[in-house]
Write a protein that holds these residues in place. Structure first.
Motif, short mmCIF file in Angstrom:
data_model
loop_
_atom_site.label_atom_id
_atom_site.label_comp_id
_atom_site.label_asym_id
_atom_site.label_seq_id
_atom_site.Cartn_x
_atom_site.Cartn_y
_atom_site.Cartn_z
N SER A 368 1.05 -1.22 -0.14
CA SER A 368 0.14 -0.14 0.00
C SER A 368 0.97 1.38 0.26
O SER A 368 1.99 1.15 0.66
CB SER A 368 -0.86 0.08 1.18
OG SER A 368 -1.79 1.30 1.18
N LYS A 369 0.56 2.15 -0.75
CA LYS A 369 1.46 3.56 -0.75
C LYS A 369 0.69 4.85 -1.18
O LYS A 369 -0.29 4.64 -1.89
CB LYS A 369 2.57 3.25 -1.93
CG LYS A 369 2.08 2.93 -3.24
CD LYS A 369 3.23 2.55 -4.22
CE LYS A 369 2.55 2.24 -5.64
NZ LYS A 369 3.95 1.73 -6.52
N SER A 370 0.95 5.69 -0.92
CA SER A 370 0.34 7.09 -1.16
C SER A 370 0.78 7.71 -2.40
O SER A 370 2.04 7.56 -2.66
CB SER A 370 0.78 8.04 0.29
OG SER A 370 0.10 9.26 -0.40
N ILE A 371 0.12 7.91 -3.28
CA ILE A 371 0.15 8.15 -4.68
C ILE A 371 0.16 9.66 -5.11
O ILE A 371 0.65 10.31 -6.21
CB ILE A 371 -0.46 7.12 -5.91
CG1 ILE A 371 -1.82 7.24 -5.47
CG2 ILE A 371 0.18 5.72 -5.44
CD1 ILE A 371 -2.66 6.32 -6.54
N LEU A 372 -0.98 10.28 -4.25
CA LEU A 372 -1.41 11.57 -4.97
C LEU A 372 -1.74 12.45 -3.54
O LEU A 372 -2.24 11.87 -2.47
CB LEU A 372 -2.52 11.50 -5.62
CG LEU A 372 -2.46 11.09 -7.25
CD1 LEU A 372 -3.97 10.77 -7.47
CD2 LEU A 372 -1.73 12.07 -8.16
N SER A 373 -1.46 14.02 -3.73
CA SER A 373 -2.05 14.37 -2.62
C SER A 373 -3.01 15.54 -3.09
O SER A 373 -3.12 16.02 -4.45
CB SER A 373 -0.86 15.44 -2.01
OG SER A 373 -1.31 16.52 -1.30
N LEU A 374 -4.11 15.64 -2.41
CA LEU A 374 -5.41 16.40 -2.67
C LEU A 374 -5.38 17.47 -1.85
O LEU A 374 -6.49 18.22 -1.94
CB LEU A 374 -6.64 15.30 -2.70
CG LEU A 374 -6.73 14.44 -3.71
CD1 LEU A 374 -7.98 13.46 -3.45
CD2 LEU A 374 -6.40 14.68 -5.27
N THR A 375 -4.28 17.85 -1.22
CA THR A 375 -4.60 18.98 -0.28
C THR A 375 -4.77 20.40 -1.05
O THR A 375 -5.81 21.04 -0.51
CB THR A 375 -3.09 19.33 0.30
OG1 THR A 375 -2.68 18.32 0.91
CG2 THR A 375 -3.24 20.56 1.11
N SER A 376 -4.61 20.73 -2.24
CA SER A 376 -4.62 21.89 -3.02
C SER A 376 -6.22 21.62 -3.75
O SER A 376 -6.89 22.66 -3.63
CB SER A 376 -3.65 22.19 -4.05
OG SER A 376 -3.53 21.19 -4.95
N ALA A 377 -6.40 20.65 -4.10
CA ALA A 377 -7.57 20.15 -4.66
C ALA A 377 -8.94 20.45 -3.89
O ALA A 377 -9.74 20.72 -4.39
CB ALA A 377 -7.52 19.02 -5.32
N LEU A 378 -8.71 20.06 -2.56
CA LEU A 378 -9.71 20.02 -1.59
C LEU A 378 -9.46 21.38 -0.51
O LEU A 378 -10.20 21.23 0.48
CB LEU A 378 -9.69 18.64 -0.88
CG LEU A 378 -10.08 17.34 -1.69
CD1 LEU A 378 -9.93 16.18 -0.90
CD2 LEU A 378 -11.35 17.77 -2.34
N GLY A 379 -8.68 22.31 -0.81
CA GLY A 379 -8.56 23.32 -0.09
C GLY A 379 -9.40 24.46 0.25
O GLY A 379 -9.34 25.14 0.95
N ASN A 380 -10.15 24.58 -0.77
CA ASN A 380 -11.25 25.47 -0.83
C ASN A 380 -12.41 24.99 -1.08
O ASN A 380 -13.52 25.53 -1.80
CB ASN A 380 -10.85 26.65 -2.04
CG ASN A 380 -9.63 27.31 -1.75
OD1 ASN A 380 -9.14 27.82 -0.74
ND2 ASN A 380 -8.68 27.04 -2.75
N ILE A 381 -13.06 24.25 -0.22
CA ILE A 381 -14.15 23.57 -0.22
C ILE A 381 -15.35 24.74 0.52
O ILE A 381 -15.04 24.92 1.49
CB ILE A 381 -14.38 22.14 0.54
CG1 ILE A 381 -13.53 21.30 -0.11
CG2 ILE A 381 -15.83 21.68 0.50
CD1 ILE A 381 -13.54 19.78 0.69
N LYS A 382 -16.52 24.89 -0.30
CA LYS A 382 -17.21 25.88 0.44
C LYS A 382 -18.34 25.01 1.48
O LYS A 382 -18.46 25.77 2.45
CB LYS A 382 -18.20 26.25 -0.87
CG LYS A 382 -19.58 27.32 -0.42
CD LYS A 382 -20.33 27.39 -1.49
CE LYS A 382 -21.68 28.40 -1.05
NZ LYS A 382 -22.47 28.55 -2.35
N ASP A 383 -18.67 23.96 1.17
CA ASP A 383 -19.39 23.35 2.23
C ASP A 383 -19.24 21.73 2.19
O ASP A 383 -18.63 21.02 2.78
CB ASP A 383 -21.02 23.57 1.99
CG ASP A 383 -21.41 23.51 0.56
OD1 ASP A 383 -21.07 22.70 -0.31
OD2 ASP A 383 -22.43 24.52 0.17
N VAL A 384 -19.76 21.01 0.92
CA VAL A 384 -19.22 19.53 0.81
C VAL A 384 -19.11 19.43 -0.87
O VAL A 384 -19.61 20.05 -1.72
CB VAL A 384 -20.76 18.86 1.13
CG1 VAL A 384 -20.50 17.61 0.99
CG2 VAL A 384 -20.92 19.00 2.55
#
Length: 541
Positions: A368-384
């Motif tokens: 098992s390994k981490s392959i992607l970061s979604l920190t920027s993609a999910l950084g500006n969520i308005k609600d859900v």
């Protein structure tokens, strides 16, 4: 129920266990009939057997947690225990399904009982591990540490609980080490099952009196006699239910999310610095109709918790880490390897695509390994937002794993220092109430026997049914639950689904299949409901 052995029931439950992706069942004290192990041998299901906690079996002078008033062992008790161990060893030794024997559960046996147990097992040429206990409190010197932890939880915790692993000293049941019994306290039966064992006033209590003590939980002396912890989270995260239907659907969403996260957490962190080496879920199912602690309910109806666990236990999988906002590529197989493609899409509640990416990766067995970061993609969520992860095999063009999350602006805040043995409190909850306002989605649903669609052939109980769902809308269709019924509208059980309780992004089309197991009635229709779709009855064509 009433200790009645039912070989057919166990056969189905063993098949369910394997279908959901589990490989081991733990028994505590009630070590079952020889037929139990014969079935496990035949189907390839491992068994962790062992003695029981909280009673005479663990009435040691150093056990301060006994739930019953029981004197410390006398000479006669050692004679009884020795004879019992000889019997169990002789009965179990020849079964390849037996993985190990736990001579202690919550507490380890004393210095007289432990050698006695070991000698009785050795006398039968016992070759499997003998484990001192399922907890890490201490151990019998003759056996050494058991290598397991029993730190809870047993009641509801949020999905980020499992990924929050540091500092490990106070992270209890989070995904590291081997958890011998733990879970998020979920397992709400779906409405058709609830109506089989609850009166109308009982049903009303579920959503009108959320803190009430309930008969179909644990006993009146237990910490689990009500759904207060669970319901507080449901109310805070989803808003007060508007009806029984609304409560049960929100409960299924909660159960799905909780179980998926536990099994994904242990799979994702298998190769971590402090590896997550395994977990036994508390509990598999109940011998009595229950409102919690079920992967499937007493009537063998798989519901939200079942399919969350099934998604989280896939052999090849792609999963989301709520704490680090990363994507894990999981491979629990011994032989699957090669090139894979991971497609990521983020969609808001209005159906607008806010992020998309694709990654070419290579998978290897047992990793098992981490392959992607979604920190920027999910950084500006308005609600859900909805996060869809799809793992594909480019060589065949097939989808190996499809996984959809609902991700809020902020994750739940855990108060680790205030943890009890059964739960870690939450001081601030995720807010999913925006999903109560989703526009209605138009979903086309068709159902036909597999023989008519060119799919899988019939089972011994009847035709496998292919259900095709297509979201014709520009908004997501959230959490669609499918139920196979007979001519009288009753649940067709037992059944196995390839997937269920699914979420479709705009214009997305998927197919799932359902097969009736032996003993099930003839199916005639599929009932469908979801958070933002009208209820529908689809007659099998």
């Amino acid at each position: 129920m009433f200790l009645r052995w039912d070989a057919k029931k166990w056969e189905t439950e063993a098949q369910y266990t394997l279908d959901v992706g589990f490989n081991t069942v733990r028994l505590e004290g009630k070590n079952e009939h020889p037929e139990f192990f014969e079935t496990a041998d035949r189907l390839g299901l491992m068994v962790l057997a062992g003695w029981e906690c909280c009673d005479k079996w663990e009435a040691w002078s150093y056990n301060n947690d006994l739930a019953v008033t029981t004197p410390v062992w006398t000479a006669v008790d050692y004679v009884t225990a020795n004879a019992s161990m000889i019997h169990e060893a002789a009965m179990l030794q020849t079964h390849p399904s037996v993985l190990a024997y736990l001579v202690g559960s919550d507490y380890w046996p004393d210095d007289t009982a432990a050698p006695m147990y070991v000698n009785a097992l050795k006398a039968t040429d016992w070759q499997m591990p003998v484990i001192t206990s399922a907890s890490k409190r201490s151990y019998a010197p003759i056996l050494g540490p058991g290598g397991m932890k029993m730190d809870g939880p047993y009641d509801w915790v949020p999905p980020n609980y499992w990924y929050d692993t540091e500092p490990s000293a106070d992270r209890l049941g989070a995904a590291f080490g081997f958890g011998s019994e733990q879970g998020a306290g979920v397992g709400t039966p779906d409405l058709s099952s609830l109506k089989k064992f609850l009166s109308q006033s009982d049903l009303d209590d579920l959503w009108k009196n959320p803190n009430k003590d309930l008969f179909h939980m644990s006993s009146a002396t237990s910490s689990f006699h009500n759904r207060k912890i669970y319901n507080t989270a449901l109310w805070k995260r989803w808003g007060a239910p508007s009806s029984l239907d609304d409560y049960v659907l929100k409960a299924q969403i909660t159960d799905y999310e909780a179980n998926r996260a536990e099994f994904e957490g242990f799979a994702a962190l298998w190769n971590a610095k402090r590896p997550a080496t395994g977990v036994i879920y508390w509990m598999l199912t109940g011998a009595f109709p229950s409102l919690h602690w079920n992967i499937w309910d007493y009537y063998q109806h798989p519901a939200g918790g079942y399919f969350g666990a099934k998604v989280g236990s896939r052999v090849e999988h792609v999963a989301y880490d709520y704490v680090h906002k990363s994507v894990y590529l999981i491979n629990r197989s011994l032989d699957k390897q090669g090139a894979r493609t991971v497609d990521v899409q983020v969609v808001d509640t209005a159906g607008k695509v806010t992020y998309t990416t694709s990654a070419k990766v290579t998978t290897t067995p047992n990793t098992s390994k981490s392959i992607l970061s979604l920190t920027s993609a999910l950084g500006n969520i308005k609600d859900v937002v909805f996060l869809r992860l799809v793992l594909s095999d480019p060589a065949t063009g097939t989808v190996v794993s499809r996984n959809v999350y609902w991700v809020s602006k902020a994750i739940d805040t855990l108060d680790w220092p205030s943890s009890e043995w059964y739960v870690t409190p939450v001081t601030k909850y995720s807010d999913y109430t925006a999903l109560n306002k989703l526009a209605t989605a138009n979903v086309s649903i068709t159902a036909a026997p597999a023989a008519k669609t060119g799919g899988a052939k019939c089972t011994s109980a009847g035709t496998t049914t292919i259900v095709t769902l297509e979201n014709l809308s520009t908004v997501p269709a959230f959490f669609i639950a499918l139920n196979l019924v007979d001519s009288a509208g009753r649940d067709v059980l037992p059944v196995t689904w390839t997937d269920n309780y699914v979420t479709l992004l705009p214009k997305e089309k998927i197919s799932v299949s359902v097969s009736a197991l032996p003993g099930a009635a003839a199916p005639v229709a599929v009932l469908a409901r979801g958070k933002n779709i009208p209820k529908a009855t689809v007659i099998l064509s």
